[in-house]
Motif scaffolding. Structure first.
Motif, PDB file in Angstrom:
ATOM      1  N   SER A   1     -27.605  45.116 -23.223  1.00 51.50           N
ATOM      2  CA  SER A   1     -26.743  46.088 -23.895  1.00 51.50           C
ATOM      3  C   SER A   1     -25.793  46.765 -22.920  1.00 51.50           C
ATOM      4  O   SER A   1     -24.809  47.378 -23.333  1.00 51.50           O
ATOM      5  CB  SER A   1     -27.602  47.152 -24.602  1.00 51.50           C
ATOM      6  OG  SER A   1     -28.460  47.794 -23.670  1.00 51.50           O
ATOM      7  N   ASN A   2     -26.089  46.662 -21.647  1.00 61.96           N
ATOM      8  CA  ASN A   2     -25.272  47.285 -20.608  1.00 61.96           C
ATOM      9  C   ASN A   2     -24.206  46.299 -20.127  1.00 61.96           C
ATOM     10  O   ASN A   2     -24.530  45.287 -19.499  1.00 61.96           O
ATOM     11  CB  ASN A   2     -26.157  47.698 -19.434  1.00 61.96           C
ATOM     12  CG  ASN A   2     -25.394  48.454 -18.369  1.00 61.96           C
ATOM     13  OD1 ASN A   2     -24.186  48.339 -18.259  1.00 61.96           O
ATOM     14  ND2 ASN A   2     -26.114  49.224 -17.568  1.00 61.96           N
ATOM     15  N   PRO A   3     -22.919  46.547 -20.394  1.00 51.73           N
ATOM     16  CA  PRO A   3     -21.857  45.617 -19.985  1.00 51.73           C
ATOM     17  C   PRO A   3     -21.840  45.353 -18.483  1.00 51.73           C
ATOM     18  O   PRO A   3     -21.583  44.227 -18.054  1.00 51.73           O
ATOM     19  CB  PRO A   3     -20.575  46.324 -20.453  1.00 51.73           C
ATOM     20  CG  PRO A   3     -21.018  47.220 -21.556  1.00 51.73           C
ATOM     21  CD  PRO A   3     -22.393  47.684 -21.161  1.00 51.73           C
ATOM     22  N   GLN A   4     -22.105  46.383 -17.677  1.00 55.63           N
ATOM     23  CA  GLN A   4     -22.097  46.185 -16.232  1.00 55.63           C
ATOM     24  C   GLN A   4     -23.207  45.241 -15.800  1.00 55.63           C
ATOM     25  O   GLN A   4     -23.030  44.407 -14.905  1.00 55.63           O
ATOM     26  CB  GLN A   4     -22.263  47.530 -15.521  1.00 55.63           C
ATOM     27  CG  GLN A   4     -22.152  47.436 -13.990  1.00 55.63           C
ATOM     28  CD  GLN A   4     -20.808  46.912 -13.535  1.00 55.63           C
ATOM     29  OE1 GLN A   4     -19.770  47.495 -13.857  1.00 55.63           O
ATOM     30  NE2 GLN A   4     -20.805  45.821 -12.798  1.00 55.63           N
ATOM     31  N   GLN A   5     -24.348  45.338 -16.441  1.00 53.67           N
ATOM     32  CA  GLN A   5     -25.472  44.449 -16.159  1.00 53.67           C
ATOM     33  C   GLN A   5     -25.092  43.007 -16.471  1.00 53.67           C
ATOM     34  O   GLN A   5     -25.399  42.083 -15.703  1.00 53.67           O
ATOM     35  CB  GLN A   5     -26.680  44.878 -16.994  1.00 53.67           C
ATOM     36  CG  GLN A   5     -27.983  44.197 -16.629  1.00 53.67           C
ATOM     37  CD  GLN A   5     -29.121  44.685 -17.508  1.00 53.67           C
ATOM     38  OE1 GLN A   5     -28.910  45.198 -18.606  1.00 53.67           O
ATOM     39  NE2 GLN A   5     -30.338  44.515 -17.022  1.00 53.67           N
ATOM     40  N   ALA A   6     -24.415  42.802 -17.602  1.00 45.61           N
ATOM     41  CA  ALA A   6     -23.973  41.462 -17.980  1.00 45.61           C
ATOM     42  C   ALA A   6     -22.936  40.935 -16.993  1.00 45.61           C
ATOM     43  O   ALA A   6     -22.961  39.754 -16.617  1.00 45.61           O
ATOM     44  CB  ALA A   6     -23.400  41.477 -19.395  1.00 45.61           C
ATOM     45  N   GLN A   7     -22.026  41.801 -16.547  1.00 41.61           N
ATOM     46  CA  GLN A   7     -20.996  41.380 -15.606  1.00 41.61           C
ATOM     47  C   GLN A   7     -21.592  40.996 -14.259  1.00 41.61           C
ATOM     48  O   GLN A   7     -21.172  40.014 -13.630  1.00 41.61           O
ATOM     49  CB  GLN A   7     -19.964  42.502 -15.436  1.00 41.61           C
ATOM     50  CG  GLN A   7     -19.093  42.710 -16.664  1.00 41.61           C
ATOM     51  CD  GLN A   7     -18.267  43.979 -16.584  1.00 41.61           C
ATOM     52  OE1 GLN A   7     -18.165  44.609 -15.521  1.00 41.61           O
ATOM     53  NE2 GLN A   7     -17.673  44.381 -17.701  1.00 41.61           N
ATOM     54  N   ASP A   8     -22.582  41.754 -13.813  1.00 45.48           N
ATOM     55  CA  ASP A   8     -23.247  41.434 -12.548  1.00 45.48           C
ATOM     56  C   ASP A   8     -23.938  40.070 -12.634  1.00 45.48           C
ATOM     57  O   ASP A   8     -23.837  39.249 -11.712  1.00 45.48           O
ATOM     58  CB  ASP A   8     -24.265  42.509 -12.191  1.00 45.48           C
ATOM     59  CG  ASP A   8     -23.618  43.803 -11.702  1.00 45.48           C
ATOM     60  OD1 ASP A   8     -22.418  43.772 -11.358  1.00 45.48           O
ATOM     61  OD2 ASP A   8     -24.307  44.835 -11.674  1.00 45.48           O
ATOM     62  N   ALA A   9     -24.647  39.827 -13.733  1.00 42.61           N
ATOM     63  CA  ALA A   9     -25.355  38.556 -13.900  1.00 42.61           C
ATOM     64  C   ALA A   9     -24.368  37.402 -13.958  1.00 42.61           C
ATOM     65  O   ALA A   9     -24.579  36.352 -13.327  1.00 42.61           O
ATOM     66  CB  ALA A   9     -26.206  38.595 -15.167  1.00 42.61           C
TER      67      ALA A   9
ATOM     68  N   ALA B   1     -27.620  32.858 -15.387  1.00 39.77           N
ATOM     69  CA  ALA B   1     -27.431  34.269 -15.739  1.00 39.77           C
ATOM     70  C   ALA B   1     -28.694  34.838 -16.369  1.00 39.77           C
ATOM     71  O   ALA B   1     -29.091  35.973 -16.077  1.00 39.77           O
ATOM     72  CB  ALA B   1     -26.251  34.409 -16.698  1.00 39.77           C
ATOM     73  N   LEU B   2     -29.338  34.055 -17.235  1.00 40.47           N
ATOM     74  CA  LEU B   2     -30.592  34.506 -17.848  1.00 40.47           C
ATOM     75  C   LEU B   2     -31.676  34.689 -16.792  1.00 40.47           C
ATOM     76  O   LEU B   2     -32.457  35.647 -16.845  1.00 40.47           O
ATOM     77  CB  LEU B   2     -31.047  33.495 -18.904  1.00 40.47           C
ATOM     78  CG  LEU B   2     -30.159  33.352 -20.145  1.00 40.47           C
ATOM     79  CD1 LEU B   2     -30.697  32.242 -21.047  1.00 40.47           C
ATOM     80  CD2 LEU B   2     -30.078  34.665 -20.912  1.00 40.47           C
ATOM     81  N   ARG B   3     -31.722  33.784 -15.824  1.00 40.26           N
ATOM     82  CA  ARG B   3     -32.720  33.906 -14.759  1.00 40.26           C
ATOM     83  C   ARG B   3     -32.467  35.157 -13.927  1.00 40.26           C
ATOM     84  O   ARG B   3     -33.404  35.844 -13.520  1.00 40.26           O
ATOM     85  CB  ARG B   3     -32.673  32.662 -13.857  1.00 40.26           C
ATOM     86  CG  ARG B   3     -33.348  31.440 -14.433  1.00 40.26           C
ATOM     87  CD  ARG B   3     -33.780  30.480 -13.327  1.00 40.26           C
ATOM     88  NE  ARG B   3     -34.500  29.358 -13.894  1.00 40.26           N
ATOM     89  CZ  ARG B   3     -33.954  28.193 -14.189  1.00 40.26           C
ATOM     90  NH1 ARG B   3     -32.673  27.996 -13.978  1.00 40.26           N
ATOM     91  NH2 ARG B   3     -34.676  27.209 -14.701  1.00 40.26           N
ATOM     92  N   ILE B   4     -31.225  35.429 -13.641  1.00 44.15           N
ATOM     93  CA  ILE B   4     -30.879  36.610 -12.843  1.00 44.15           C
ATOM     94  C   ILE B   4     -31.333  37.877 -13.563  1.00 44.15           C
ATOM     95  O   ILE B   4     -31.887  38.790 -12.950  1.00 44.15           O
ATOM     96  CB  ILE B   4     -29.372  36.631 -12.566  1.00 44.15           C
ATOM     97  CG1 ILE B   4     -29.011  35.522 -11.577  1.00 44.15           C
ATOM     98  CG2 ILE B   4     -28.933  37.987 -12.024  1.00 44.15           C
ATOM     99  CD1 ILE B   4     -27.534  35.260 -11.462  1.00 44.15           C
ATOM    100  N   LEU B   5     -31.108  37.923 -14.864  1.00 46.04           N
ATOM    101  CA  LEU B   5     -31.531  39.094 -15.632  1.00 46.04           C
ATOM    102  C   LEU B   5     -33.049  39.217 -15.659  1.00 46.04           C
ATOM    103  O   LEU B   5     -33.588  40.325 -15.581  1.00 46.04           O
ATOM    104  CB  LEU B   5     -30.976  39.005 -17.051  1.00 46.04           C
ATOM    105  CG  LEU B   5     -29.454  39.186 -17.162  1.00 46.04           C
ATOM    106  CD1 LEU B   5     -28.976  38.825 -18.561  1.00 46.04           C
ATOM    107  CD2 LEU B   5     -29.065  40.613 -16.821  1.00 46.04           C
ATOM    108  N   ASP B   6     -33.735  38.083 -15.761  1.00 46.18           N
ATOM    109  CA  ASP B   6     -35.199  38.116 -15.749  1.00 46.18           C
ATOM    110  C   ASP B   6     -35.730  38.635 -14.417  1.00 46.18           C
ATOM    111  O   ASP B   6     -36.774  39.284 -14.357  1.00 46.18           O
ATOM    112  CB  ASP B   6     -35.770  36.715 -16.016  1.00 46.18           C
ATOM    113  CG  ASP B   6     -35.627  36.308 -17.472  1.00 46.18           C
ATOM    114  OD1 ASP B   6     -35.438  37.200 -18.314  1.00 46.18           O
ATOM    115  OD2 ASP B   6     -35.696  35.097 -17.761  1.00 46.18           O
ATOM    116  N   ALA B   7     -35.005  38.307 -13.343  1.00 45.07           N
ATOM    117  CA  ALA B   7     -35.474  38.675 -12.005  1.00 45.07           C
ATOM    118  C   ALA B   7     -34.881  39.989 -11.516  1.00 45.07           C
ATOM    119  O   ALA B   7     -35.070  40.364 -10.356  1.00 45.07           O
ATOM    120  CB  ALA B   7     -35.112  37.570 -11.011  1.00 45.07           C
TER     121      ALA B   7
END
Length: 382
Positions: free
Chosen positions: A224-232, A243-249
């Protein structure tokens, strides 16, 4: 799988749809590209588009009996070949793993080879498409179509095909049965036999843009956080799966980042400011890391550190397009990057890589990590 559900790849989708509309469906396609860009979903969506009796100019209808069977990956004219591990004599062909393979795709269409080896419980074993699979492929494609349409054979990771299996498929690829569609999905097409490649029509699948990955992550509710999505997306290198792995980790990486900051700040305090309280903190850090962290965790930190050292060196060039860091890492780099330069980059990277190798070889972690701290104190001053 519908074409509209696939992230990006608009040009590829148009080309695939055009081939069907113009009656120029190739008998064998090679979809190649990096992991996580959508090769397998595209193959599945194209197969469904070809089979659908009520397709539009841009997609399958999604509601007819054929589409419903394809959505479950259970259409009788849809077949798969993929690498497997022979856990016993009873598992020699892909059908022995078919249910697991379907479940993996249904849960994550952007799955990659690592996901499959984990699904098989075979992380440390070699998987292959064995010679016997060629007979299964020939048998399946020789049968009459159940729906009076195309019989589709999706070959995933054909680069892992045993050479005997590949050789037996040559004639079938050159003279396929009528209404047969081969879809080869590969990350390393250069590893295929030249005689196989010559019989396939190449279709390169490009990497996804950061914007496409961000849009997918946010609209699918992954973040839900746009910055989090942009970083991934920034770190994923055009791969939605990565990108999914980065978010998981992410939680793990935040802790690794905090430890890296502590290590480098204390090394700077000792080397530049002669702060010996910081030296004691480095000693305590190395003891704690050696005592309370597994070797896998220690190696994960050393790998993470090597990436950040490289990124901080690149940061000095002032080319944002070349720099792959999260927003928090970039803020740290503003002050830290000047200390990573052409005078110490090679030695620093070598020291962390050597420490990783020593720990993997079961060296005394306490000694390895504290020696690494001492090296950092010396090198950070250069």
């Amino acid at each position: 799988m519908l074409l509209k559900d696939i992230i990006g790849q608009q040009a590829v989708k148009r080309e695939l749809c055009r081939s069907v509309q113009e009656g120029k469906i190739p008998h064998a396609l090679l979809l190649s590209g990096a992991a996580g860009v959508g090769k397998l979903p595209l193959a599945l969506a194209f197969a469904q588009y070809v089979a659908c009796k009520h397709r539009t100019e841009t997609d399958a209808c999604g509601v007819c009996p054929t589409c419903l069977q394809y959505s479950k990956l259970q259409h009788p004219d849809l077949h798969f070949a993929f690498p497997i591990v022979k856990v016993d004599k009873g598992a020699e062909v892909c059908d022995d793993y078919l249910n697991d393979f379907r479940e993996m795709i249904r849960s994550n269409p952007y799955c990659d080879p690592d996901d499959w080896t984990m699904a098989m419980g075979a992380e440390k074993k070699q998987s292959l498409i064995y010679e016997k699979e060629s007979s299964e492929i020939q048998r399946k494609l020789s049968l009459k179509s159940f729906a009076d349409g195309y019989k589709v054979m999706i070959v995933w990771q054909p680069e892992k095909m045993h050479i005997a299996c590949a050789n037996k498929l040559l004639k079938l690829l050159e003279e396929p049965p009528e209404m047969t569609l081969f879809l080869f999905v590969s990350e390393h097409p250069e590893q295929l036999l030249p005689t196989i490649i010559s019989r396939l029509r190449p279709l390169p699948i490009p990497r996804l843009s950061d914007e496409e990955i961000v849009d997918a992550l946010t609209h699918q509710g992954v973040v839900s956080n746009p910055q989090q999505a942009q970083d991934a997306a920034r770190l994923a290198g055009g791969s939605y799966r990565e990108a999914l792995r980065i978010l998981d980790a992410e939680d793990r990486d935040k802790q690794l980042f905090a430890e890296f900051q502590e290590l480098m700040r204390n090394a700077w305090l000792v080397g530049v400011r002669k702060n010996y309280e910081a030296l004691q903190k480095l000693n305590e850090w190395s003891m704690t890391m050696a005592k309370e962290s597994s070797r896998e965790r220690q190696c994960a930190f050393l790998q993470f550190a090597q990436r950040l050292i490289r990124e901080n060196f690149i940061y000095n060039y002032g080319e944002p397009a070349l720099n792959y860091e999260t927003s928090d890492e970039q803020q740290f780099s503003v002050k830290f990057a000047p200390f990573i330069n052409e005078r110490n980059i090679e030695e620093l990277t070598e020291q962390f890589a050597r420490a990783e190798a020593q720990i993997m070889q079961n060296a005394n972690a306490r000694m390895v990590l504290f020696d690494l701290c001492l090296q950092c104190i010396v090198l950070i001053k250069k």
